[in-house]
Design a protein around this motif. Structure first.
Motif, PDB file in Angstrom:
ATOM      1  N   LYS A 141       0.830  -1.213   0.000  1.00  0.00           N
ATOM      2  CA  LYS A 141       0.000   0.000   0.000  1.00  0.00           C
ATOM      3  C   LYS A 141       0.857   1.253   0.000  1.00  0.00           C
ATOM      4  CE  LYS A 141      -3.945   0.219   2.097  1.00  0.00           C
ATOM      5  NZ  LYS A 141      -5.107   0.108   2.999  1.00  0.00           N
ATOM      6  N   LEU A 142       1.977   1.176   0.717  1.00  0.00           N
ATOM      7  CA  LEU A 142       2.850   2.360   0.800  1.00  0.00           C
ATOM      8  C   LEU A 142       3.537   2.674  -0.519  1.00  0.00           C
ATOM      9  CD1 LEU A 142       4.511   1.871   4.288  1.00  0.00           C
ATOM     10  CD2 LEU A 142       3.187   3.858   3.567  1.00  0.00           C
ATOM     11  N   ILE A 143       3.848   1.618  -1.291  1.00  0.00           N
ATOM     12  CA  ILE A 143       4.602   1.873  -2.528  1.00  0.00           C
ATOM     13  C   ILE A 143       3.695   2.081  -3.739  1.00  0.00           C
ATOM     14  CG2 ILE A 143       6.650   0.646  -1.711  1.00  0.00           C
ATOM     15  CD1 ILE A 143       5.917  -1.685  -3.555  1.00  0.00           C
ATOM     16  N   ALA A 144       2.379   1.883  -3.563  1.00  0.00           N
ATOM     17  CA  ALA A 144       1.453   2.099  -4.677  1.00  0.00           C
ATOM     18  C   ALA A 144       1.678   3.502  -5.251  1.00  0.00           C
ATOM     19  CB  ALA A 144       0.014   1.951  -4.186  1.00  0.00           C
ATOM     20  N   PRO A 145       1.632   3.690  -6.578  1.00  0.00           N
ATOM     21  CA  PRO A 145       1.129   2.780  -7.612  1.00  0.00           C
ATOM     22  C   PRO A 145       2.118   1.731  -8.110  1.00  0.00           C
ATOM     23  CG  PRO A 145       1.720   4.868  -8.599  1.00  0.00           C
ATOM     24  CD  PRO A 145       1.979   5.002  -7.126  1.00  0.00           C
ATOM     25  N   VAL A 146       3.280   1.608  -7.481  1.00  0.00           N
ATOM     26  CA  VAL A 146       4.164   0.492  -7.860  1.00  0.00           C
ATOM     27  C   VAL A 146       3.421  -0.793  -7.510  1.00  0.00           C
ATOM     28  CG1 VAL A 146       6.382  -0.634  -7.449  1.00  0.00           C
ATOM     29  CG2 VAL A 146       6.214   1.862  -7.351  1.00  0.00           C
ATOM     30  N   SER A 147       3.449  -1.751  -8.423  1.00  0.00           N
ATOM     31  CA  SER A 147       2.691  -2.981  -8.200  1.00  0.00           C
ATOM     32  C   SER A 147       3.622  -4.183  -8.340  1.00  0.00           C
ATOM     33  CB  SER A 147       1.558  -3.015  -9.221  1.00  0.00           C
ATOM     34  OG  SER A 147       1.049  -4.289  -9.341  1.00  0.00           O
ATOM     35  N   VAL A 148       3.579  -5.072  -7.351  1.00  0.00           N
ATOM     36  CA  VAL A 148       4.462  -6.242  -7.335  1.00  0.00           C
ATOM     37  C   VAL A 148       3.614  -7.491  -7.536  1.00  0.00           C
ATOM     38  CG1 VAL A 148       6.172  -7.535  -5.993  1.00  0.00           C
ATOM     39  CG2 VAL A 148       5.956  -5.067  -5.665  1.00  0.00           C
ATOM     40  N   SER A 149       4.004  -8.347  -8.485  1.00  0.00           N
ATOM     41  CA  SER A 149       3.245  -9.602  -8.646  1.00  0.00           C
ATOM     42  C   SER A 149       4.187 -10.753  -8.957  1.00  0.00           C
ATOM     43  CB  SER A 149       2.186  -9.456  -9.732  1.00  0.00           C
ATOM     44  OG  SER A 149       2.809  -9.306 -10.971  1.00  0.00           O
ATOM     45  N   ALA A 150       3.912 -11.885  -8.313  1.00  0.00           N
ATOM     46  CA  ALA A 150       4.740 -13.081  -8.510  1.00  0.00           C
ATOM     47  C   ALA A 150       3.849 -14.252  -8.904  1.00  0.00           C
ATOM     48  CB  ALA A 150       5.506 -13.403  -7.232  1.00  0.00           C
ATOM     49  N   THR A 151       4.391 -15.114  -9.733  1.00  0.00           N
ATOM     50  CA  THR A 151       3.642 -16.314 -10.137  1.00  0.00           C
ATOM     51  C   THR A 151       4.568 -17.517 -10.136  1.00  0.00           C
ATOM     52  OG1 THR A 151       4.079 -15.708 -12.438  1.00  0.00           O
ATOM     53  CG2 THR A 151       1.874 -15.210 -11.613  1.00  0.00           C
ATOM     54  N   LEU A 152       3.952 -18.662  -9.988  1.00  0.00           N
ATOM     55  CA  LEU A 152       4.700 -19.920 -10.023  1.00  0.00           C
ATOM     56  C   LEU A 152       4.862 -20.318 -11.485  1.00  0.00           C
ATOM     57  CD1 LEU A 152       5.904 -22.325  -8.513  1.00  0.00           C
ATOM     58  CD2 LEU A 152       3.609 -23.249  -8.256  1.00  0.00           C
ATOM     59  N   GLU A 153       6.117 -20.421 -11.904  1.00  0.00           N
ATOM     60  CA  GLU A 153       6.408 -20.682 -13.318  1.00  0.00           C
ATOM     61  C   GLU A 153       6.416 -22.180 -13.616  1.00  0.00           C
ATOM     62  OE1 GLU A 153       9.355 -17.624 -15.064  1.00  0.00           O
ATOM     63  OE2 GLU A 153      10.382 -19.545 -15.167  1.00  0.00           O
ATOM     64  N   THR A 154       7.218 -22.900 -12.864  1.00  0.00           N
ATOM     65  CA  THR A 154       7.333 -24.354 -13.068  1.00  0.00           C
ATOM     66  C   THR A 154       7.485 -25.057 -11.722  1.00  0.00           C
ATOM     67  OG1 THR A 154       9.716 -24.062 -13.352  1.00  0.00           O
ATOM     68  CG2 THR A 154       8.448 -24.309 -15.363  1.00  0.00           C
ATOM     69  N   GLU A 162       0.168 -28.916 -11.600  1.00  0.00           N
ATOM     70  CA  GLU A 162      -0.665 -29.898 -10.885  1.00  0.00           C
ATOM     71  C   GLU A 162      -0.103 -31.301 -11.056  1.00  0.00           C
ATOM     72  OE1 GLU A 162      -2.206 -27.538 -12.798  1.00  0.00           O
ATOM     73  OE2 GLU A 162      -2.957 -26.343 -11.116  1.00  0.00           O
ATOM     74  N   ALA A 163       0.256 -31.638 -12.306  1.00  0.00           N
ATOM     75  CA  ALA A 163       0.756 -32.998 -12.583  1.00  0.00           C
ATOM     76  C   ALA A 163       2.076 -33.241 -11.848  1.00  0.00           C
ATOM     77  CB  ALA A 163       0.946 -33.180 -14.088  1.00  0.00           C
ATOM     78  N   ALA A 164       2.953 -32.230 -11.839  1.00  0.00           N
ATOM     79  CA  ALA A 164       4.258 -32.402 -11.190  1.00  0.00           C
ATOM     80  C   ALA A 164       4.097 -32.590  -9.682  1.00  0.00           C
ATOM     81  CB  ALA A 164       5.143 -31.193 -11.484  1.00  0.00           C
ATOM     82  N   VAL A 165       3.145 -31.852  -9.100  1.00  0.00           N
ATOM     83  CA  VAL A 165       2.910 -31.976  -7.655  1.00  0.00           C
ATOM     84  C   VAL A 165       2.313 -33.352  -7.356  1.00  0.00           C
ATOM     85  CG1 VAL A 165       1.560 -31.090  -5.696  1.00  0.00           C
ATOM     86  CG2 VAL A 165       2.640 -29.488  -7.265  1.00  0.00           C
ATOM     87  N   GLU A 166       1.326 -33.731  -8.160  1.00  0.00           N
ATOM     88  CA  GLU A 166       0.638 -35.022  -7.960  1.00  0.00           C
ATOM     89  C   GLU A 166       1.647 -36.171  -7.998  1.00  0.00           C
ATOM     90  OE1 GLU A 166      -3.134 -35.027 -10.228  1.00  0.00           O
ATOM     91  OE2 GLU A 166      -2.630 -37.156 -10.521  1.00  0.00           O
ATOM     92  N   ASN A 167       2.529 -36.097  -8.970  1.00  0.00           N
ATOM     93  CA  ASN A 167       3.573 -37.099  -9.149  1.00  0.00           C
ATOM     94  C   ASN A 167       4.456 -37.232  -7.910  1.00  0.00           C
ATOM     95  OD1 ASN A 167       4.629 -38.925 -10.801  1.00  0.00           O
ATOM     96  ND2 ASN A 167       5.814 -37.503 -12.068  1.00  0.00           N
ATOM     97  N   ALA A 168       4.895 -36.077  -7.387  1.00  0.00           N
ATOM     98  CA  ALA A 168       5.771 -36.084  -6.211  1.00  0.00           C
ATOM     99  C   ALA A 168       5.039 -36.654  -5.003  1.00  0.00           C
ATOM    100  CB  ALA A 168       6.256 -34.660  -5.918  1.00  0.00           C
TER     101      ALA A 168
END
Ligand SMILES: Cc1cc2nc3c(=O)[nH]c(=O)nc-3n(C[C@H](O)[C@H](O)[C@H](O)COP(=O)(O)O)c2cc1C
Length: 331
Positions: A141-154, A162-168
């Motif tokens: 909130k303090l740094i807005a409008p800077v926006s930080v976003s992260a995603t799981l790539e692999t 899902e398949a990789a997790v299921e397998n493990a």
């Protein structure tokens, strides 16, 4: 010491199976609106529930102890506490003397002379990241409008998460993952030369997340295989917009006005059901450990929002230092 930052300083505390965990935030300017829904939106992204995550479910209700009055920050230190409710320490009696390979059981015991709390990994547990996410919600909130976003790539090198997790999980094993993160809207000029450059500050915060093993900015390790003619990002205008972004939005530790990008590697979880070689510390003999109890088979599933928090906290500290936080400077 468990604290990070100069101008926006956070300290985290607690143990996985102790009464509570939490965060203390110092340096947050007064007048910032704080509301429960915004916290919950962040905290729910960290909470387990998906296949491959722990069966331990905590309410994660932030109990604000100080620094907020009538829904706004007061300018004083903000203490946020989360009670530990869903605690089962039964499986940790064995781990106490047979450390999990790859976990902090043995290093903590050595460092603290056996006075460490081994239950649920004690202060080394992923549970403590709930405080990081709460501080991250405020930093965002303090740094807005800077926006930080992260995603799981692999996960396990596979885009089919899902398949990789299921397998493990089916094999009684754990699996690692890669999380990518970006910050958009970051003005040029954030980051201090030498020790408090952007890469240093972000890495410092990100490596506080248990289980992170690597970080790369922009082209990262690939840069070591490139020529300057490929790597250097052509400058298109006086604002510093570049045609490519191999530098990940950072030159000399200072933001260059382009998107900030980095990726982190999350290790496969130490606690697995398969037999692993360890030592029995009561007699020094080799033994096998088959971990029982609840654990995340794939930590990476829960990590994106924690990486966002770490990044936002580091940016907030450096933006206040560079006088680039709109809310602080009123510009
Ligand atoms: C959200 C989250 C959940 C985690 N859950 C587990 C877990 O269930 N079992 C485990 O062995 N490690 C878990 N970890 C990782 C350990 O805390 C970490 O591996 C350990 O403290 C050793 O630190 P290191 O891996 O950075 O060396 C988790 C980490 C995070 C961020």
């Amino acid at each position: 010491m468990n604290s990070l930052g100069r101008h926006f300083r956070i300290s985290i505390f607690g143990e996985s199976h102790g009464p509570s965990v939490g965060v203390l935030i110092d340096g947050c300017p007064a007048g910032l609106p704080i509301n429960a829904e915004e916290f919950e939106a962040e905290l729910s992204r960290r909470r387990p529930g998906k296949p491959g995550t722990t069966a331990r479910i905590e309410a994660d209700e932030p109990r604000i102890q100080s620094g907020v009055h009538n829904g706004r920050t007061t300018g004083g230190p903000i203490a946020i506490l989360f009670e530990n409710g869903d605690v089962d320490s039964s499986s940790y009696e064995k781990i106490k003397d047979t450390p999990r390979p790859g976990h902090a059981d043995l290093t903590a015991r050595t460092k603290f002379g056996g006075f460490n709390d081994p239950r649920g990994g004690g202060q080394f547990s992923g549970r403590l990241t709930v405080g990081l996410v709460a501080a991250g919600a405020i930093a965002k909130k303090l740094i807005a409008p800077v926006s930080v976003s992260a995603t799981l790539e692999t996960v396990g090198g596979d885009e089919n998460v899902e398949a990789a997790v299921e397998n493990a999980v089916a094999g009684g094993d754990s699996v690692g993952g890669i999380v990518q993160c970006k910050a958009t809207g970051l003005p040029a000029g954030v980051g201090e030369p030498f020790f408090d450059g952007l890469e240093s500050a972000i890495s410092h915060a990100v490596f506080a997340i248990p289980g992170i093993k690597a970080i790369e900015f922009g082209a990262g390790f690939e840069a070591g295989r490139m020529h300057g003619s490929e790597f250097n990002d052509p400058i298109l205008n006086a604002e510093g917009t570049t045609a490519t972004n191999h530098a990940g939005g950072i030159n000399g530790g200072i933001s260059n006005g382009n998107e900030l990008t980095f990726r982190v590697a999350v290790r496969p979880t130490a606690t697995i059901g398969k037999p692993q070689a360890t030592v029995d510390l009561t007699n020094g003999e080799a033994t096998q450990l088959e971990a029982k109890g609840r654990h995340d088979a794939c930590i990476a599933l829960r990590v994106p929002v924690i990486v966002e928090a770490a990044c936002a906290i580091a940016l907030c500290d450096l933006m206040i230092a560079a006088q680039k936080t709109p809310r602080v400077m009123g510009n």
